[in-house]
Each structure stands twice: as C-alpha cells, then as structure tokens.
Design an enzyme around this catalytic site. Structure first.
Site, PDB file in Angstrom:
ATOM      1  N   ASP A  87      -3.378  -4.850  18.895  1.00 48.90           N
ATOM      2  CA  ASP A  87      -4.688  -4.640  18.259  1.00 48.90           C
ATOM      3  C   ASP A  87      -5.831  -5.156  19.125  1.00 48.90           C
ATOM      4  O   ASP A  87      -6.967  -4.693  19.022  1.00 48.90           O
ATOM      5  CB  ASP A  87      -4.703  -5.319  16.885  1.00 48.90           C
ATOM      6  CG  ASP A  87      -3.837  -4.574  15.877  1.00 48.90           C
ATOM      7  OD1 ASP A  87      -3.626  -5.113  14.765  1.00 48.90           O
ATOM      8  OD2 ASP A  87      -3.368  -3.456  16.206  1.00 48.90           O
ATOM      9  N   TYR A 144       0.800  -1.220   0.000  1.00 47.94           N
ATOM     10  CA  TYR A 144       0.000   0.000   0.000  1.00 47.94           C
ATOM     11  C   TYR A 144       0.831   1.267   0.000  1.00 47.94           C
ATOM     12  O   TYR A 144       1.931   1.304   0.553  1.00 47.94           O
ATOM     13  CB  TYR A 144      -1.025   0.041   1.128  1.00 47.94           C
ATOM     14  CG  TYR A 144      -0.566  -0.282   2.514  1.00 47.94           C
ATOM     15  CD1 TYR A 144      -0.085  -1.550   2.847  1.00 47.94           C
ATOM     16  CD2 TYR A 144      -0.653   0.654   3.525  1.00 47.94           C
ATOM     17  CE1 TYR A 144       0.309  -1.847   4.137  1.00 47.94           C
ATOM     18  CE2 TYR A 144      -0.272   0.351   4.819  1.00 47.94           C
ATOM     19  CZ  TYR A 144       0.202  -0.901   5.105  1.00 47.94           C
ATOM     20  OH  TYR A 144       0.585  -1.195   6.404  1.00 47.94           O
TER      21      TYR A 144
END
Ligand SMILES: Cc1cn([C@H]2C[C@H](O)[C@@H](COP(=O)(O)OP(=O)(O)O[C@H]3O[C@H](C)C(=O)[C@H](O)[C@H]3O)O2)c(=O)[nH]c1=O
Length: 180
Positions: free
Chosen positions: A167, A131
């Site tokens: 996370d 990305y």
C-alpha cells in the site's frame, strides 16, 4: 431502517435497528429491503473479514472493471474510520472522499458502490472488519491510490499508521488514469 446519504452520490450509511434485551441483542446485519426502496439491488457474492490492531491502515483499494466491487462494510468489534474516494471520471465529486466512523456500538453499515477507492484505519485493537462484495476477488485487477496522497486531503486521525509495503507504493491521484 434509518439511512444517511452524503454529498457524494451513491454512498449510503445504514443504521440497523438493534433489539437489546436481558439476553444481549439481535439485529439484521443486511437486508435487500434496505436497498430496494433506493432503487438498488447489489448482487453480493463474497463476504470478507479482517482483524486489525489499532493503527493498521488498509487501502485505498479497488478492483478494476469488469471485476469492480461494490462493498457493504461494517465493524463487529472495535472501531474504524472508513474512507471512500470517488474515482468516477464523470463524477462532479471526482477525487473527493467521505469518512464514516464504523463501530461495534452503533453497528452502523456503510455502502460503497463501484467506482470508489476504499480503505480504513483501525481506531482500536482487535477491530473486526466485515464486508460483502459484489464481485469475487480478482487480484489481477487490483488497483489503488496512496493513502496519504496530499491531493486527497484525508485526515486519518492517526499520525503514523501501520501500512503494508504494497500500500505504501500505490500511486497518487496526479497522473492517475481512473478505470471507472
Ligand atoms: C481482498 C482479498 C485478499 N485475499 C488475500 C490476498 C492476500 O494474500 C491476503 C491479504 O490481502 P490484502 O493485503 O490485499 O488485504 P487488505 O489490505 O485487507 O485488502 C483489502 O483492503 C481494503 C480495505 C479493501 O477494501 C479491499 O477489499 C481489500 O483490498 O488475502 C483474498 O484471498 N481474497 C480477497 O478478496
């Protein structure tokens, strides 16, 4: 260049043309010409790459202003379910998400503007995720939303993904004050 818009403003899926021949294939993986007709000119400054085993879930992450990032994401090997959650406070779709399957066959590309929490789950082993970002890594500005926050209603398609300890302790949307 074919592209698809979604019910959440700003998210775009691009389908680059793949030129296959007996040597293999060629494709343009990014062009500003995809964006200019849409009135956009994202200034990508950093490319990232991660490889994940099947079941790895990374996200839902963002960087806070002034280091918020728009991202252009794709998968070059394997397959991923990519998720973008709208965190723009004034947006009528605040808290809603779009799921976009990215795979190495279609080589489709997904654009996520600033103001979104972003993440994905790898649906195959050796999923290579590439990305482009419109700002540099700024760890002091990192934030996120808990991947399985019930209020998000995300179907990740995998019952027990492999999630990093970092996370697993991200906040839920309830009580969350968006910086966007
Ligand atoms: C994001 C980033 C990380 N790092 C270092 C920091 C850590 O030591 C190591 C792994 O970082 P992290 O565990 O945050 O990587 P992911 O969980 O894949 O994070 C990404 O997950 C989702 C999918 C996103 O959209 C974000 O771009 C990004 O947050 O790479 C860097 O050096 N530069 C960077 O730009």
């Amino acid at each position: 260049m074919d592209h698809r818009l979604f019910h959440i403003e700003g998210l775009i899926e691009f389908q680059p043309r793949i030129f296959r021949d007996d040597r293999g294939y060629f494709m343009e993986t990014f062009s500003m010409k995809w964006f200019e007709p849409l009135g956009l000119r994202p200034d990508f400054v950093q490319d990232n790459q991660s490889v994940s085993k099947k079941g790895v879930l990374r996200g839902l992450h963002f960087q806070k202003p002034p280091h918020a990032q728009a991202k252009l994401v794709r998968v070059t090997t394997g397959k991923a379910l990519d998720i973008a959650v709208d965190l723009r406070k004034e947006s009528p779709t605040y808290g809603q998400h779009v799921a976009c399957v990215l795979d190495a066959e279609r080589q489709n590309v997904f654009y996520v503007p600033e103001g979104f929490a972003h993440g994905f789950v790898a649906l195959e082993d050796d999923t290579t995720f590439l990305y482009k970002c419109t700002d540099f890594y700024a760890p002091d500005t990192e934030g996120g939303i808990l991947w399985n926050d019930p209020s998000l209603g995300i179907d990740w398609g995998i019952a027990e993904p492999l999630v990093s300890p970092k996370d697993e302790v991200l906040p839920t949307l309830e009580g969350f004050s968006s910086p966007f």
